[in-house]
Scaffold this motif. Structure first.
Motif, short mmCIF file in Angstrom:
data_model
loop_
_atom_site.label_atom_id
_atom_site.label_comp_id
_atom_site.label_asym_id
_atom_site.label_seq_id
_atom_site.Cartn_x
_atom_site.Cartn_y
_atom_site.Cartn_z
N VAL A 198 -0.26 -1.42 3.39
CA VAL A 198 -1.34 -1.13 2.64
C VAL A 198 -0.65 -0.20 1.38
CG1 VAL A 198 -3.68 0.33 1.98
CG2 VAL A 198 -3.25 -1.15 4.18
N TYR A 199 -0.81 -0.74 0.12
CA TYR A 199 -0.10 0.23 -0.74
C TYR A 199 -1.16 0.61 -1.88
CZ TYR A 199 -0.65 -3.94 -4.18
OH TYR A 199 -1.03 -4.86 -4.74
N TRP A 200 -2.44 0.40 -1.87
CA TRP A 200 -3.25 0.90 -2.85
C TRP A 200 -4.69 0.59 -2.34
CZ3 TRP A 200 -5.11 -2.22 -7.73
CH2 TRP A 200 -6.11 -1.26 -8.58
N LYS A 201 -5.58 1.52 -2.51
CA LYS A 201 -6.99 1.42 -2.09
C LYS A 201 -7.75 1.73 -3.10
CE LYS A 201 -8.43 3.76 1.75
NZ LYS A 201 -8.56 4.88 2.41
N PHE A 219 -5.18 -3.12 -0.60
CA PHE A 219 -4.21 -4.29 -0.99
C PHE A 219 -3.11 -4.08 -0.20
CE2 PHE A 219 -6.89 -3.81 -4.84
CZ PHE A 219 -6.94 -5.23 -5.37
N PHE A 220 -2.67 -5.49 0.08
CA PHE A 220 -1.31 -5.25 1.07
C PHE A 220 -0.28 -6.17 0.68
CE2 PHE A 220 -4.52 -8.56 2.78
CZ PHE A 220 -3.58 -9.35 3.07
N VAL A 226 -7.75 -6.71 1.94
CA VAL A 226 -8.76 -6.69 2.52
C VAL A 226 -9.97 -6.05 1.85
CG1 VAL A 226 -9.92 -5.67 4.85
CG2 VAL A 226 -7.33 -6.45 4.70
N HIS A 227 -11.19 -6.77 1.93
CA HIS A 227 -12.33 -6.04 0.84
C HIS A 227 -13.46 -6.76 1.43
CE1 HIS A 227 -13.14 -9.65 -1.51
NE2 HIS A 227 -11.87 -9.72 -1.54
N PHE A 228 -14.80 -6.05 1.29
CA PHE A 228 -16.27 -6.69 1.51
C PHE A 228 -16.22 -7.81 0.64
CE2 PHE A 228 -20.64 -6.61 0.30
CZ PHE A 228 -21.04 -6.90 1.59
N SER A 229 -17.04 -8.55 1.17
CA SER A 229 -17.38 -9.98 0.54
C SER A 229 -18.78 -10.20 0.51
CB SER A 229 -16.52 -11.08 0.91
OG SER A 229 -17.40 -12.26 0.30
N SER A 230 -19.82 -10.15 -0.46
CA SER A 230 -21.21 -10.55 -0.38
C SER A 230 -21.33 -11.99 -0.14
CB SER A 230 -21.86 -10.15 -1.64
OG SER A 230 -21.36 -10.69 -3.00
N ASP A 231 -20.15 -12.81 -0.73
CA ASP A 231 -20.59 -14.18 -0.39
C ASP A 231 -20.33 -14.42 1.18
OD1 ASP A 231 -20.52 -17.21 -1.73
OD2 ASP A 231 -18.75 -17.03 -0.45
N ASN A 262 -3.05 4.75 2.96
CA ASN A 262 -1.76 3.85 2.28
C ASN A 262 -0.64 4.04 3.06
OD1 ASN A 262 -3.26 3.23 -0.13
ND2 ASN A 262 -2.54 4.84 -1.44
N GLY A 263 0.09 3.00 3.23
CA GLY A 263 1.17 2.95 4.22
C GLY A 263 1.09 2.53 5.59
#
Length: 270
Positions: A198-201, A219-220, A226-231, A262-263
């Motif tokens: 993980v390099y950025w949240k 972000f990796f 990896v993120h939430f998806s309403s779809d 991060n990391g």
């Protein structure tokens, strides 16, 4: 020569009838009944008893599943109800109020008692109208069991992501702290496999490339996160991402976002 009453009686028995002595012979009329006759019996006494009056009422069909039940069989029931458009959520594996309402509607449409419970008759009718659900029909909205973790996930702090079982395990030193269902990219925009970090949240991220929200993004690998998806929450595995790892449970990813640093390692395996 006049015949006596006794003679008449004998003749009547032989003839199979009932007679009375002639009037004017100075005696009371004599009625002679054949053996087996019962002059005092009511006509109703001779009626046989009705089977409906003596037999027990039919038993109701066996109830297979009802509200509160859980498990794989309930998932199949829900998947089949989706096929005939009586249920639009799930399968969740829990016989909830929406499932009960769908069963009532299905029963009423076919003239069955609207109990909301899936009995043997209701289930047989539903089987005739639907086909066997596939694996991902049963787990359209998640809830599938996680696969055994990749060996690379057994040390450190890891987002352990498995494409086969479509799950993400959050693991620390080989111990699974939480598990969630995930969705991946399509064949044209596949999610990369390998070991990353993980390099950025970004809590309120918005994709400029696809003009779509990416809440709780971690972000990796390049633009993949990896993120939430309403779809995903709305359509389940009927859709796909552009390469990201989608999570449909917003409460779960909010908790995950708060724990991941991060990391931390990310393992994506097939």
């Amino acid at each position: 020569m006049r015949r006596t009453a006794a003679a008449l009686a004998s003749a009547a028995v032989l003839a199979g009838c009932t007679v009375e002595a002639a009037e004017g012979d100075g005696r009371s009329p004599v009625r002679i009944d054949l053996p087996g006759d019962s002059p005092s019996a009511s006509p109703d006494d001779a009626k046989p008893s009705s089977p409906a009056e003596t037999s027990e009422p039919p038993k109701p069909p066996e109830v297979l599943w009802s509200r509160g039940d859980t498990g794989r069989d309930v998932r199949e029931l829900q998947a089949r109800l989706r096929q005939v458009a009586w249920l639009f959520d799930g399968p969740t594996g829990t016989y909830d109020d929406l499932t009960e309402r769908a069963v009532k509607g299905f029963q009423g449409k076919r003239g069955l008692p609207r109990t909301g419970k899936t009995d043997a008759v209701t289930w047989k009718r539903l089987l005739r109208m639907t086909s066997e659900p596939g694996k991902w029909d049963l787990y359209l909205m998640g809830g599938q069991p996680a696969a055994e973790p990749d060996p690379r996930c057994l040390t450190g702090r890891v987002l352990c992501i498995d494409k086969t079982s479509r799950t993400l395990r959050w693991m620390v030193d080989g111990r699974t702290l939480s598990t969630v269902a995930v969705r991946f990219g399509s064949e044209y925009t596949p999610t990369r496999e390998g070991v990353f970090q993980v390099y950025w949240k970004s809590r309120h991220h918005h994709s400029t490339l696809y003009d779509s929200p990416m809440p709780y993004a971690m972000f990796f690998s390049g633009g993949q996160a990896v993120h939430f998806s309403s779809d995903f929450a709305a359509r389940g595995y009927a859709g796909a991402s552009h390469g990201c790892v989608n999570i449909r449970d917003e409460e779960a990813i909010a908790a995950l976002f708060a724990q991941v640093r991060n990391g931390d390692k990310v393992v994506v395996s097939w």
